[in-house]
Motif scaffolding. Structure first.
Motif: not given
Length: 546
Positions: A356-360
């Motif tokens: 998965t692509v992480g984000s804040a």
């Protein structure tokens, strides 16, 4: 992280090792690293701040022995206490707790004496909060007449401090000796000071500052010792004494318990034999380590970590931690020790099955935005621990809602979870009187507060001290933030014990109650030792989403 330096010969003897081959790898089992090694000394860095027992030569050596040979017995042959200490009621608000024991049959050598001194300073400075929650004293047992009295006395009481040339009053010790100058702050709020005397009236020590030269000087060749630990936190005092008793027993001493008689009639026998018991299901263990727990020799693995009374029943494992450990509060602590015993390098790595692509998180994006506005308004961010003390929240700051307590905390200093961040700002301000004004401090962080079905909240707090800090100053800062985020700000009167009557209000954002704002009451500022006016506000970060 704590670092210790040990004479190499003493360490190898204690650890029952012939040489230092493979030492670096063995230290991994203790979450430790080899920091330096030569023909005379070994330097070790400990990475586990929950294990004060490992901050000593004996503790590290014990861990390596158990890793190789399995669990050992600790303090199993204690006799009934033959001596006691009387604690006086006047110590209640000053330094109320004491633990003690005797150690006989081990002749102190030069390396052992160095180890005693190192353990004394390392544990008292780190685990004992620079001797506030725990300070340690060792004495030649034959110089003491029991019972010992732990009481208070006038600052004009005199004795010869350890290493001193002659008799000095307690007041002079605080002003003229190195130890006195270093620890005077621990007693600055009191008119009388703690004193330890034996039944003949001889002074043993002036806790937590310094021992007596006549009765408190241990030298190589002594074979009969008395140890005491005093402090402001019962659990810290007693765990420290238990750790030291286990250390001396490992060196061959016979430990004798001491009865502590408190003024309210309570009696404690020390060292305390802690028996913290942990249980985990085999299913939990299997899920944690990725291997079927039934295929593991769990009894042998836990024995390597010095657990006793290991019972493997239908679907679960129960074991008792050694008495020098109190860091087990959850089944995962038991599982962690099983993983350590297996060895992290012996476990098969598993590649992630999903990418998965992480984000804040949205709340973090909001926090960054609000922080930028506060910095633009001339404010500075501080960061404080989530854990704090009941005294700071309820007693000093007079927060109406009590915080959530932690069961079995390591120390009272971190005995509750913050339900407000205002005390954190006041604590920083209390030590910032030397800095140029104005002070505009803010913090953003999580708190635990029982509100409906929600327990965890992210709060934003601001404290302003300008020398003439007032309601209007913090109101204007909050107004700027709300204006820039397109929110409507209004206030309505509020009575709150933390603030001056008539100078506090409920914050309404877009007509909804969100937080509080006001000038802190002089009684709150006095409790924190703050001598200038301070105003502040508190509100949930989500209320600024817009």
């Amino acid at each position: 992280m704590p670092k210790i330096e040990i004479p190499l010969g003493d360490f190898l003897s204690l650890a029952e090792m012939d040489n230092t081959d493979n030492l670096e790898k063995l230290l991994e089992s203790l979450k430790a690293e080899l920091d330096g090694l030569n023909e005379k000394t070994v330097k070790i860095e400990l990475n586990d701040t929950n294990r004060p027992d490992l901050w000593t030569a004996e503790g590290v050596a014990r861990g390596l022995r158990c890793w190789k040979n399995g669990a050992e017995s600790h303090l199993d042959s204690l006799s009934d206490p033959a001596v006691h200490i009387d604690v006086h009621s006047d110590l209640k608000e000053i330094r109320p707790f004491i633990a003690a024991f005797t150690a006989t049959g081990w002749k102190v050598d030069d390396d052992g004496l160095e180890s005693l001194i190192t353990a004394q300073e390392k544990i008292a400075s780190s685990f004992g909060k620079e001797r506030k929650t725990a300070a340690i004293g060792f004495y030649p047992l034959d110089e003491i007449s029991f019972p010992v009295s732990y009481a208070v006395t006038s600052p004009e009481t005199g004795f010869q401090p350890l290493g001193g040339e002659g008799e000095m009053t307690l007041a002079e010790i605080l002003l003229k000796t190195e130890a006195g100058l270093k620890y005077a702050g621990l007693l600055s709020d009191f008119q009388k000071y703690p004193i330890l005397r034996d039944s003949s009236g001889a002074v043993l020590s002036f806790p937590p500052v310094i021992n007596s030269h006549s009765t408190g000087r241990v030298v190589a060749g002594n074979s009969r010792l008395f140890c005491e630990v005093t402090g402001t936190d019962w659990h810290t005092v007693n765990l420290t004494a238990t750790i030291l008793a286990c250390n001396l027993e490992d060196r061959g001493a016979v430990i004798g318990p001491v009865e502590i008689r408190y003024p309210d009639g309570n009696v404690t026998v020390t060292p305390v034999l802690y028996r913290d018991t942990l249980t985990a299901t085999l299913e939990e263990i299997s899920e944690m380590i990725g291997t079927d727990a039934e295929e593991l020799d769990i009894e042998a693995l836990l024995s390597k970590m010095d657990y006793s009374e290991i019972e493997i029943g239908e679907g679960s494992v129960t074991a008792v931690m050694p008495p020098y450990r109190r860091d087990g509060i959850h089944p995962r602590d038991l599982m962690e020790d099983i993983v350590i015993a297996i060895g992290l390098n012996n476990m098969e790595p598993v590649l992630p099955s999903e990418y998965t692509v992480g984000s804040a998180a949205p709340v973090e994006i909001l926090a960054r935005s609000v922080k930028a506005l506060l910095v633009g308004a001339g404010c500075e961010e501080i960061m404080r621990p989530v854990l704090t003390s009941f005294d700071k929240i309820s007693t000093r700051t007079k927060t109406p809602e009590p915080p959530i307590r932690i069961n079995n905390p390591m120390t009272a200093e971190y005995g509750v979870v913050s339900n407000t961040l205002l005390p954190a700002l006041l604590e920083v301000e209390s030590s910032s009187g030397h800095a140029a004004f104005p002070h505009r401090l803010f913090t953003v962080g999580e708190v635990l507060r029982r509100t409906g079905d929600t327990l965890c909240h992210t709060q934003m707090n601001l404290a302003v001290s300008t020398g003439d800090g007032d309601f209007g100053t913090v109101h204007s800062i909050l107004g700027v933030i709300c204006h820039l985020r397109g929110l409507e700000l209004s206030l309505k009167p509020l009575d709150d014990a933390r603030f001056i009557p008539g100078r506090s209000a409920v914050i309404l954002i877009d007509g909804e109650e969100a937080g509080i704002l006001g000038e802190f009451h002089p009684g709150v500022l006095e409790a924190w030792g703050i001598t200038v006016p301070v105003a502040g506000f508190e509100l949930p970060l989500e209320s600024l989403r817009g």
